[in-house]
Structure formats: structure tokens, C-alpha cells
Enzyme design. Structure first.
Site, PDB file in Angstrom:
ATOM      1  N   CYS B 147      86.160  18.667  47.242  1.00 30.83           N
ATOM      2  CA  CYS B 147      85.645  19.781  47.017  1.00 30.83           C
ATOM      3  C   CYS B 147      85.860  20.629  45.692  1.00 30.83           C
ATOM      4  CB  CYS B 147      85.345  20.467  48.291  1.00 30.83           C
ATOM      5  SG  CYS B 147      84.068  21.730  48.179  1.00 30.83           S
ATOM      6  N   GLN B 148      86.271  21.988  45.946  1.00 24.42           N
ATOM      7  CA  GLN B 148      86.506  22.784  44.812  1.00 24.42           C
ATOM      8  C   GLN B 148      88.055  22.275  44.309  1.00 24.42           C
ATOM      9  OE1 GLN B 148      88.001  26.616  45.767  1.00 24.42           O
ATOM     10  NE2 GLN B 148      87.057  27.632  44.075  1.00 24.42           N
TER      11      GLN B 148
END
Lengths: 361, 354
Positions: B147-148
């Protein structure tokens, strides 16, 4: 409700209710008035309240219980409403009639009338955590004062010039008042879109129901109706939430709230300064300095470690060179001086690990 | 013919079932033990402020020579990858012979509000990678960004290509401006300077509230109506609560890092468009020359598949592969299908490049 008459259905509902409370009575819980009657004042919801009370206030799972109960209430409200509709229509109702039943199911007696026909709005209100309560309560208080006939007067006062010793304070309060009014307006704009999404959810549900009128595609359980409603409502919400209008309204609402919070912080800071207490700004200044010092320290540590490992690598290279010389065929070879060897290995010092690594790919 | 035909007996059965489940729930809910996550044994091998680098311990020694470092997002804790014994990507990777490490970013407090993306990527992450390079005596490691954390890993791989041997990205946003990206759509008009200056660190509750409002009825109502179905099943209820704990036990976001991530990634889309700088270092995805495996979820409502697919063609690597997983943003780690498909796919891909 195709095969039984309304009276048959009513009788069975009563039997079920009796069975339900036979179970609870064994745990010392008494049924609420009117329980088991489809037209009573939300008896199933009342029963769910009773269910939550079984856990008391200190139960570890109390939040979970509250959530289950809150959402099961929506569900049983839908169930109740569908059953009432079924009693009246003997199973042959149109998509529009069922949609109306669904809409009524969400309008639980006792709820805020502003949220009627707005299940999304009600959901958002339930969603807010404890952390948001203080600010929401503040806004609710302000909203009562700023609404209706006093609104224009309030706005006019906020634009009055300030004079004298306290003029700076008065200007700040005026700014705060104006920010509160703006936040309320932006919130209303946002809420209007949420209401629109709710209404479009009902429209979409009706369309989805109409598709189910074909033979073989009928919904045969309350859960299936509920799930179809969720699909419809989420689709309608997503359409609105991805619109340009929502994007602007959402941004404006959040920005407006931040302006209010910021101005409140300024006021609190004024008060704490007068009381001789450390302020938020002062603390931020300290925190910023700490972070800069932390960065500086790490950079220095890394630099020192690199220097040290470089020096060690250079010394190792020098020792290795000396060993080679000592083990060499020419025993009379003159050893190099220490300084040039260190200087010579500066390049190795820059990349010590790479020089000595065994590749493990 | 009407669209709804609920037989009375069936309606009664539904109501009766609801009653039975609620009744059973009074006992089950009281019998539950506190839930925890992060089940695989692990050892803290390096610490840096609140950041901890863990090495997971499998039941057998790793066969892979290159360590695999998992870089998770700052939002939520990283233990989604090791949620419980039968839902653990870490455990499965260890069983396949991988040597698995994980960066735990910790819980930032007020004293961390000035942490920047430079501190996270050129600081903490680089030092973790350097620690592994040194301790394993390798030039480069395998990096798995989620994700991030995947966006961070891409930045890192672009800035330090020599330190990354293979890069795996999972549910990683690359194009932040795809039309179906609701989060990005919402923050486009946000005055992020005012937001961060006001809040300091961004509270986890606020972040979670925002995520819940992406699908408000499904995530806040339907889920709990569905919960009634398992009120009589202690194991399933504990699984539910474990997931619930993971969702809401989240760190606050360091304000400055949040400010830059929103401005440069969500609003400016600079990771894909170019012009991104982390500290004094430029990020150009064309500098990502390591082999790349990009895994995304087809039903991801947080990072739409299109946002991840954009990586293809954006990196400089000549060895790019991608996998579209049938599931959602969380299901890609915890579903039964994920246990069967994802760790073997990662392991096989890495094995071919070892």
C-alpha cells in the site's frame, strides 16, 4: 407472504414473540409493552435495547454489543416494515410499495426527524467516534443560536468594527463567529448531498426491485432484501461521492472545520498564556527543534560510523599488504610507511563493504 | 408478479434464527478472551527511534540467501501480514524458505509530528536496508512494499537502485488520479496546510472515520448485521474481533509526512507524473531497474486496480510482472485464497531471480 392469510401470519408472529420472550425470561428479562405486535411501537428495537442491557456497562465487548444492537435495529426495522407491508398486500406488492416499506423501516420512532428518509445521514451520525463528540456538541450548541431569526443579526454583529483596549480580542472572536457560521453552511451543503444520496438509493433500490419481478428472480428472504438495499444505497452514494459537487462540498466542509478548530486553538492559547502555562505554539517550537536535533545527530553518527569503518578498512588493507610483503619471495622488501597507506586506501574507505563483500545473489 | 415473495414460515425462521443467535451471543461474547495479532515469533534486530526492524522466525532455517524486507504503510499496524496462525502471509513465506523481515514504524506521538517523508524513506527505511545489507553481507535486498509502503518502496528503489535486488509491490497506488479513486477525489480540495497546522499529527480515529465513509453502509451496518450470524461461534467471533482490533488499533500519522504525502502523491500525482523529491533526492520511476512484481486486488476500494496497474511502463525495469488477485485490499492477505495463492507467487517469482 403468498400462502397464508394476514391473520395466520399475525398468529405466527405472536407465537414467535412468545417463544422469543420465553428464552429471555429465564434470564430475568421482561418483555417490553406491545412486544410481538407488528403494529406496536418498534417492539423488536426495544427488545434489542433489552439485549444490550444484559451485558451491563463494564462488559469487555460493550462497544461490539452496541454496534450489533444498533445495526440489528435497522435490520429488524426493515423486517417489521416488510412484514406489515406483506400483511396488507398478500405478497403481491409492487416495487414502489416495497420501496416505501423499506423507507418506513429506517424511520425508527424516536429518531431525529431531520434524519427521516435519510439512512445514510443516520449512519454517518452513528459512525462518529467519541473523539468527535466534543466538537459536534459545540457545533450543535452554536447551531441552535445561529439558526432562524437570529442568524442575520449574528452575521451583522460579526462585521461590526472593534475599538479600544479589547479590539484585538473582539476581532478574533468575530473571526471565530464567522468561521462557525461558514462551517455550519458548508456542513449543511454536505448534508444535503448525503440526503440526496439516500434518496437516490431508494430510487435505485426500486429499479433493482423492478428487475426482480421476473419469474424466478424474486427475493425470498428479508436478508436478501436488506442486502439488495445495501447494494443500491452504496451505488447511489458512490455516484454522488465521486461527483465534482461532492468533492468541492467535502473539501469546503473539512477546510471550514479546520478554520474553526484553528481559531479555537488560538483562543485557548490566549487564555493559557495569561495563566502562565505553556502554549501549543511553544510546544510546537520545541518539538520542531527536537526533530532537527535528532536529524543532525543521526547524520553525525552515520558520518562518524562511515569514517570509522573506512579507517578500519584502510588499516585492514594495510595489514593485508604488509602480510603479503612479509610472505613474499623478497624478504628484504622495504615496508611502506603508515601514512601513505592510509591515504592510498581512501577510495576503499568510501566503499568498504562493497570491497570486502562476497556476492550472494 | 411482485419482486418479493417471502413465505411466512421462512420469515418466521429468519426472525427465530435472529433470536437464537442473539441469545447465544449473550454467552459467547462473555466467554471471549482478549484478541491479539502478530502470531509468528519474531526478534527485534534493529531499533531507530520508534521504528523497529523485526526478523521473523520460522520452524526451519531460511533457504533464501537474500533477506526479504516488508515495508508496510504508515496507516494501520503492519500485522495484517501476520494476523493469525491460519491467516499469515509471513508464516507462509517462512515455510517456503524466505528470510522475512518487517519494518514496524511504531506509534508516532506529538514529538514526532515533524517527521517527514525524507526521515521515513531516506532515514529509517534506508538505515533498515543498510542494516540488512551489512548483516547479510549482500549488496542488495529484496523489498516488499505494501500500500503506502509500496509507494515508499518505489521511491526507495528509484533513489537507491543499487540496494534493491528485487521489488515486490502489493496494492500499491502509483497513479493517484484514476477516476475511481474516491480517497484521492475527496482530498483534492483539502487545504492540507491548514489541516496539518491545525491537527498536528493526524489522529487515527479521523483516518478510520474517513475509510469507513468510503462505503458507509457496507462497513458500518451490513458488517454488523452479518455479525449476528456468527454470534454463536466463538472461533469466528474471535476472528472477527481480531480483524476489528487491527482495523481500529491504528497509529496517528506524523503531520509533516502526511502533509507531503497528500500534496505530492494524492494532489500532485508526482510519483507517476514526475517532479517528486524526497528530501534532497529526486524520484524518477525510470530509475527503478530491479525486477518488479506488482500484485493488486481486483476489488480494492482503497487502491483501485487501475491506480496500481499504472506501474507497468512507468518503471525502468525490463523485468516487470503483475498479478491481479481476486479479492479486496485486506482479503489479499487474510482470505483463504490469499494463503494459497499469494505467498507461493511471491516466492516462486523471487526464486527465479535469486
Amino acid at each position: 407472504m403468498a400462502s397464508n392469510s394476514a391473520q395466520d401470519w399475525m398468529n405466527q408472529w405472536q407465537v414467535l414473540a412468545q417463544r422469543y420472550w420465553d428464552g429471555w425470561k429465564s434470564q430475568g428479562v421482561m418483555p417490553p409493552n406491545g412486544f410481538g405486535k407488528p403494529d406496536a411501537n418498534a417492539p423488536w428495537q426495544a427488545a434489542l435495547d433489552q439485549w444490550t442491557q444484559l451485558f451491563g456497562q463494564s462488559a469487555q465487548q460493550s462497544d461490539l454489543v452496541d454496534r450489533v444492537a444498533a445495526n440489528a435495529k435497522s435490520y429488524v426495522g426493515l423486517m417489521q416494515s416488510l412484514l406489515n407491508t406483506a400483511l396488507g398486500q398478500e405478497g403481491g406488492g409492487s416495487a414502489m410499495a416495497w420501496t416505501e416499506a423499506l423507507r418506513n423501516g429506517f424511520n425508527v420512532p424516536g429518531m431525529d426527524p431531520a434524519l427521516w428518509n435519510n439512512p445514510l445521514g443516520a449512519g454517518f451520525r452513528d459512525l462518529a467516534g467519541q473523539g468527535a463528540k466534543g466538537f459536534e456538541q459545540l457545533m450543535a450548541e452554536f447551531g441552535r443560536g445561529a439558526a432562524g431569526p437570529f442568524r442575520q443579526e449574528l452575521l451583522a454583529n460579526l462585521g461590526m468594527p472593534a475599538f479600544g483596549l479589547a479590539r484585538e480580542h473582539q476581532e478574533r472572536w468575530q473571526q471565530l463567529g464567522a468561521a462557525l457560521v461558514d462551517y455550519q453552511e458548508q456542513t449543511n451543503r454536505y448534508n444535503a448531498l448525503i440526503l440526496k444520496a439516500s434518496q437516490q438509493g431508494f430510487d435505485r433500490f426500486q429499479s433493482k426491485l423492478a428487475e426482480r419481478e421476473e419469474p424466478g428472480r424474486q427475493l425470498d428472504s428479508v436478508r436478501a432484501v436488506y442486502d439488495l438495499w445495501i447494494d443500491a444505497a452504496e451505488e447511489a452514494y458512490a455516484d454522488i461521492a465521486l461527483s465534482e459537487e461532492f468533492r468541492k462540498a467535502y473539501g469546503a466542509m473539512v477546510n471550514a472545520q479546520m478554520r474553526v478548530r484553528s481559531l479555537i486553538q488560538t483562543e485557548v492559547e490566549q487564555q493559557t498564556r495569561q495563566l502562565g502555562m505553556p502554549t501549543r505554539s511553544e510546544l510546537k517550537g520545541v518539538e520542531k527543534s527536537v526533530q532537527e536535533l535528532r536529524r543532525h545527530l543521526k547524520a553525525q553518527q552515520e558520518s562518524a560510523a562511515a569514517d570509522l569503518s573506512g579507517e578500519i578498512a584502510a588499516l585492514r588493507a594495510e595489514v593485508a599488504a604488509l602480510k603479503r610483503e612479509l610472505a613474499g619471495v623478497k624478504p628484504a622488501a622495504k615496508p611502506e610507511t603508515a601514512r601513505p597507506a592510509v591515504a592510498k586506501s581512501t577510495e576503499a574507505a568510501a566503499r568498504p563493504a562493497a570491497a570486502s563483500k562476497k556476492t550472494k545473489r | 408478479m411482485g419482486p418479493i415473495r417471502i413465505e411466512p414460515q421462512k420469515a418466521l425462521d429468519e426472525a427465530l434464527k435472529l433470536q437464537q443467535k442473539l441469545s447465544a451471543g449473550t454467552q459467547t461474547l462473555r466467554s471471549l478472551d482478549p484478541v491479539t495479532f502478530g502470531v509468528t515469533p519474531k526478534e527485534a534486530v534493529y531499533r531507530d527511534d520508534k521504528v523497529t526492524l523485526y526478523r521473523f522466525k520460522g520452524t526451519k532455517a531460511p533457504t533464501a540467501k537474500t533477506p526479504l524486507l516488508i515495508c508496510y504503510a504508515l496507516v494501520n499496524t503492519p500485522y495484517m501480514v501476520d494476523l493469525q496462525d491460519d491467516r499469515s502471509m509471513v508464516k507462509n513465506l517462512l515455510a517456503l524458505g524466505q528470510d522475512v523481515y518487517l519494518v514496524d514504524w511504531g506509534y508516532p506521538d506529538g514529538s514526532d509530528k515533524y517527521l517527514t517523508l525524507d526521515d521515513y524513506i531516506n532515514g529509517y527505511l534506508r538505515r533498515c536496508v543498510d542494516f540488512l545489507r551489512k548483516s547479510h553481507d549482500v549488496d542488495a535486498i529484496n523489498l516488499l512494499g505494501i500500500c503506502q509502503g509500496g509507494a515508499f518502496s518505489l521511491c526507495f528503489s528509484a533513489i537507491y537502485p543499487e540496494k534493491v535486488r528485487n521489488l515486490v509491490t502489493m496494492v500499491t497506488p502509483v497513479d493517484f488520479h484514476t477516476p475511481d479513486n474516491m480517497l484521492s477525489h475527496w482530498v483534492r480540495e483539502l487545504d492540507v496546510d491548514l489541516f496539518v497546522d491545525t491537527l498536528g499529527n493526524v489522529p487515527a480515529d479521523l483516518m478510520n472515520y474517513c475509510y469507513l465513509t468510503l462505503k458507509p453502509l457496507r462497513l458500518n451496518q451490513q458488517k454488523y448485521v452479518g455479525l449476528v450470524d456468527i454470534l454463536d461461534n466463538k472461533t469466528e467471533l474471535e476472528n472477527f474481533l481480531r480483524m476489528e482490533k487491527w482495523i481500529f488499533d491504528s497509529p496517528d500519522q506524523a503531520g509533516e509526512a502526511f502533509r507531503q504525502f497528500i500534496k505530492d502523491f494524492y494532489q500532485g500525482n508526482k510519483l507517476l507524473k514526475g517532479g517528486l523529491r524526497i528530501g534532497d533526492k529526486a524520484v524518477d520511476l525510470k530509475n527503478v531497474t530491479a525486477p518488479v512484481l506488482n500484485i493488486f486486488a481486483e476489488q480494492d476500494h482503497l487502491v483501485p486496480p487501475a491506480a496500481s496497474r499504472a506501474l507497468q511502463g512507468a518503471v525502468g525495469s525490463g523485468d516487470y510482472s503483475q498479478i491481479a488477485f481476486k479479492g479486496g485490499h485486506i482479503g489479499i492477505y487474510v482470505s483463504g485464497r490469499a494463503q494459497r495463492e499469494v505467498p507461493p507467487a511471491i516466492h516462486d517469482w523471487l526464486a527465479k531471480r535469486s
